[in-house]
Design a protein around this motif. Structure first.
Motif, PDB file in Angstrom:
ATOM      1  N   CYS A 191      60.075   1.836  42.535  1.00  0.00           N
ATOM      2  CA  CYS A 191      60.256   1.289  41.183  1.00  0.00           C
ATOM      3  C   CYS A 191      59.034   1.546  40.310  1.00  0.00           C
ATOM      4  O   CYS A 191      57.946   1.030  40.570  1.00  0.00           O
ATOM      5  N   GLY A 192      59.220   2.398  39.294  1.00  0.00           N
ATOM      6  CA  GLY A 192      58.148   2.639  38.339  1.00  0.00           C
ATOM      7  C   GLY A 192      57.249   3.819  38.651  1.00  0.00           C
ATOM      8  O   GLY A 192      56.356   4.132  37.879  1.00  0.00           O
ATOM      9  N   LYS A 193      57.472   4.497  39.791  1.00  0.00           N
ATOM     10  CA  LYS A 193      56.659   5.689  40.069  1.00  0.00           C
ATOM     11  C   LYS A 193      57.478   6.705  40.859  1.00  0.00           C
ATOM     12  O   LYS A 193      58.487   6.368  41.492  1.00  0.00           O
ATOM     13  N   LYS A 194      57.037   7.950  40.807  1.00  0.00           N
ATOM     14  CA  LYS A 194      57.776   9.053  41.432  1.00  0.00           C
ATOM     15  C   LYS A 194      57.694   8.980  42.946  1.00  0.00           C
ATOM     16  O   LYS A 194      56.635   8.743  43.526  1.00  0.00           O
ATOM     17  N   PHE A 195      58.815   9.192  43.583  1.00  0.00           N
ATOM     18  CA  PHE A 195      58.891   9.237  45.042  1.00  0.00           C
ATOM     19  C   PHE A 195      58.335  10.563  45.550  1.00  0.00           C
ATOM     20  O   PHE A 195      58.668  11.629  45.040  1.00  0.00           O
ATOM     21  N   ILE A 196      57.487  10.504  46.574  1.00  0.00           N
ATOM     22  CA  ILE A 196      56.890  11.703  47.164  1.00  0.00           C
ATOM     23  C   ILE A 196      57.368  11.798  48.604  1.00  0.00           C
ATOM     24  O   ILE A 196      56.885  11.090  49.489  1.00  0.00           O
ATOM     25  N   ALA A 197      58.311  12.679  48.842  1.00  0.00           N
ATOM     26  CA  ALA A 197      58.930  12.792  50.164  1.00  0.00           C
ATOM     27  C   ALA A 197      57.912  13.160  51.241  1.00  0.00           C
ATOM     28  O   ALA A 197      57.977  12.657  52.371  1.00  0.00           O
ATOM     29  N   LYS A 198      56.973  14.039  50.901  1.00  0.00           N
ATOM     30  CA  LYS A 198      55.994  14.488  51.894  1.00  0.00           C
ATOM     31  C   LYS A 198      55.170  13.332  52.448  1.00  0.00           C
ATOM     32  O   LYS A 198      54.828  13.314  53.631  1.00  0.00           O
ATOM     33  N   SER A 199      54.868  12.362  51.602  1.00  0.00           N
ATOM     34  CA  SER A 199      54.077  11.225  52.068  1.00  0.00           C
ATOM     35  C   SER A 199      54.861  10.367  53.062  1.00  0.00           C
ATOM     36  O   SER A 199      54.273   9.620  53.849  1.00  0.00           O
ATOM     37  N   VAL A 200      56.176  10.488  53.025  1.00  0.00           N
ATOM     38  CA  VAL A 200      57.033   9.765  53.973  1.00  0.00           C
ATOM     39  C   VAL A 200      57.148  10.550  55.273  1.00  0.00           C
ATOM     40  O   VAL A 200      56.954  10.006  56.362  1.00  0.00           O
ATOM     41  N   THR A 201      57.439  11.828  55.161  1.00  0.00           N
ATOM     42  CA  THR A 201      57.671  12.632  56.365  1.00  0.00           C
ATOM     43  C   THR A 201      56.408  12.814  57.200  1.00  0.00           C
ATOM     44  O   THR A 201      56.499  13.108  58.396  1.00  0.00           O
ATOM     45  N   GLU A 202      55.243  12.629  56.586  1.00  0.00           N
ATOM     46  CA  GLU A 202      53.988  12.799  57.318  1.00  0.00           C
ATOM     47  C   GLU A 202      53.431  11.492  57.872  1.00  0.00           C
ATOM     48  O   GLU A 202      52.337  11.473  58.456  1.00  0.00           O
ATOM     49  N   ARG A 203      54.149  10.411  57.755  1.00  0.00           N
ATOM     50  CA  ARG A 203      53.699   9.147  58.339  1.00  0.00           C
ATOM     51  C   ARG A 203      53.681   9.261  59.861  1.00  0.00           C
ATOM     52  O   ARG A 203      54.511   9.957  60.457  1.00  0.00           O
ATOM     53  N   ASP A 204      52.768   8.542  60.484  1.00  0.00           N
ATOM     54  CA  ASP A 204      52.604   8.609  61.936  1.00  0.00           C
ATOM     55  C   ASP A 204      53.911   8.280  62.657  1.00  0.00           C
ATOM     56  O   ASP A 204      54.488   7.202  62.468  1.00  0.00           O
ATOM     57  N   GLY A 205      54.355   9.216  63.459  1.00  0.00           N
ATOM     58  CA  GLY A 205      55.537   8.995  64.289  1.00  0.00           C
ATOM     59  C   GLY A 205      56.866   9.217  63.603  1.00  0.00           C
ATOM     60  O   GLY A 205      57.921   9.227  64.256  1.00  0.00           O
ATOM     61  N   TRP A 206      56.849   9.426  62.287  1.00  0.00           N
ATOM     62  CA  TRP A 206      58.121   9.517  61.566  1.00  0.00           C
ATOM     63  C   TRP A 206      58.796  10.883  61.725  1.00  0.00           C
ATOM     64  O   TRP A 206      59.954  11.047  61.364  1.00  0.00           O
ATOM     65  N   GLN A 207      58.077  11.849  62.319  1.00  0.00           N
ATOM     66  CA  GLN A 207      58.668  13.176  62.493  1.00  0.00           C
ATOM     67  C   GLN A 207      59.844  13.152  63.471  1.00  0.00           C
ATOM     68  O   GLN A 207      60.682  14.051  63.466  1.00  0.00           O
ATOM     69  N   GLN A 208      59.926  12.108  64.291  1.00  0.00           N
ATOM     70  CA  GLN A 208      61.021  12.017  65.259  1.00  0.00           C
ATOM     71  C   GLN A 208      62.275  11.372  64.677  1.00  0.00           C
ATOM     72  O   GLN A 208      63.334  11.342  65.320  1.00  0.00           O
ATOM     73  N   ILE A 209      62.189  10.871  63.446  1.00  0.00           N
ATOM     74  CA  ILE A 209      63.345  10.242  62.808  1.00  0.00           C
ATOM     75  C   ILE A 209      64.384  11.318  62.474  1.00  0.00           C
ATOM     76  O   ILE A 209      64.040  12.363  61.917  1.00  0.00           O
TER      77      ILE A 209
END
Length: 270
Positions: free
Chosen positions: A211-229
Motif C-alpha cells: 500500500c503506497g509503494k511499488k512492489f519489488i518482486a526480486k526482494s521477495v524471491t531473494e528472501r532466505d529460504g523462499w527459493q523453495q516456494i
C-alpha cells in the motif's frame, strides 16, 4: 403511467477522506457534490484534476478540510478516528464507513447512494458488481484444483491481506494461505511474525500489493529460504497495484478480482 420521482441529495458539499468514496460518488453520477478528496485518490483519474486534495489517509490538517466548507465528510475506519473527532468538535457532520468484506463494500455503495439521493444508480452499480462476482466465480467453478495464494499487503513487517482481499481470492478460484488473519481489521493483527511460516505454507502464487509503494518482486524471491516456494520456482510472483485491490470500493471487484483470476488461470496451465 409510471411517474419517476427524483430524490435530491440532502448534502451539497461532500469532502471525501477515502478513495473509495470518491470513486463511488463518481460512479453514481454525484461528482458535482464533491468539494475535496484524499490525495491518494486514483479513480477516476479526472478527479485529481477536478477536485482539491484536502487530506492524506491517516493524517490531515483540519483547516484544509474546513476550508472547503463541507456539509458532510465521508471517512473510513478507525485509522481516521482522530480526524473525525476533530471535525465533529468543529461542528461538522461525519459519516464513517468501516467495510472489510465484499458484502460490506456493497452495503457501503447502497448507503452512500441513499445519502446523495441516487438510490436507483446505487442499485444498478451493485447489480453490475454482483454480475462481475458471479461471472468470475462461475468460471472458477470449472477448475478441479485451487492454488494456495499468499497475498502480501506490506513487507516491513510482512502483512497478509484484509478481509475482502481474502474473499476475492476465494471467488477467483484460489485459497488464501493466511485466511485466519483476514478477519482482523487491524493491520497489526495481520502481521506474519516469522517469514519462514510463508515458506512452510508453500504458496503456489505470491501477490504483492504494498500500500503506497511499488512492489519489488526480486526482494521477495531473494528472501532466505523462499527459493523453495512453488510460486518462486514457477515465476508466479506478481503485483496487483494497491489502488486496484486495497481500496474497499468498486475497484477491488472491477479491477482487482480479474487480475486475481488471471493469475490463477495462469497457474492452472502449469
Amino acid at each position: 403511467m409510471t411517474v419517476m420521482t427524483m430524490t435530491k441529495s440532502s448534502y451539497q458539499r461532500i469532502a471525501c477522506l477515502s478513495t473509495e468514496a470518491v470513486e463511488t460518488l463518481y460512479a453514481l453520477g454525484a461528482e458535482e457534490l464533491i468539494v475535496g478528496i484524499s490525495g491518494y485518490t486514483t479513480r477516476p483519474a479526472k478527479a485529481r484534476q477536478e477536485k482539491p486534495k484536502i487530506s492524506g489517509f491517516s493524517s490531515a490538517k483540519i483547516d484544509r478540510i474546513l476550508a472547503v466548507q463541507p456539509d458532510l465528510v465521508i471517512a473510513y475506519s478507525n485509522m481516521q478516528a482522530d480526524i473525525c473527532r476533530d471535525l465533529i468538535a468543529a461542528g461538522i457532520e461525519v459519516h464513517v464507513f468501516n467495510q472489510h468484506t465484499v458484502a460490506g463494500i456493497l452495503r457501503m455503495i447502497a448507503a452512500l447512494a441513499s445519502l446523495v439521493g441516487k438510490q436507483q444508480q446505487g442499485a444498478e452499480l451493485i447489480a453490475d458488481l454482483q454480475t462481475q462476482l458471479a461471472h468470475i466465480q462461475q468460471q472458477a467453478a470449472h477448475w478441479t484444483r485451487r492454488p494456495k495464494v499468499y497475498f502480501e499487503e506490506w513487507n516491513e513487517p510482512l502483512m497478509s491481506g484484509i478481509g475482502w482481499v481474502s474473499e476475492l481470492i476465494q471467488i477467483a478460484g484460489g485459497e488464501d494461505i493466511f485466511s485466519e488473519f483476514a478477519q482482523h481489521h487491524s493491520a497489526k493483527q495481520r502481521i506474519i511474525a516469522d517469514p519462514s511460516e510463508v515458506v512452510r505454507r508453500a504458496p503456489d502464487i505470491i501477490i504483492g500489493s504494498w500500500c503506497g509503494k511499488k512492489f519489488i518482486a526480486k526482494s521477495v524471491t531473494e528472501r532466505d529460504g523462499w527459493q523453495q516456494i512453488p510460486a518462486v520456482q514457477n515465476d508466479l510472483v506478481a503485483e496487483i497495484k494497491s489502488a486496484d485491490i486495497l481500496s474497499p470500493g468498486p475497484s477491488a471487484i472491477l479491477y482487482g478480482l480479474p487480475q486475481l483470476h488471471a493469475l490463477i488461470s495462469r497457474w492452472q496451465e502449469i
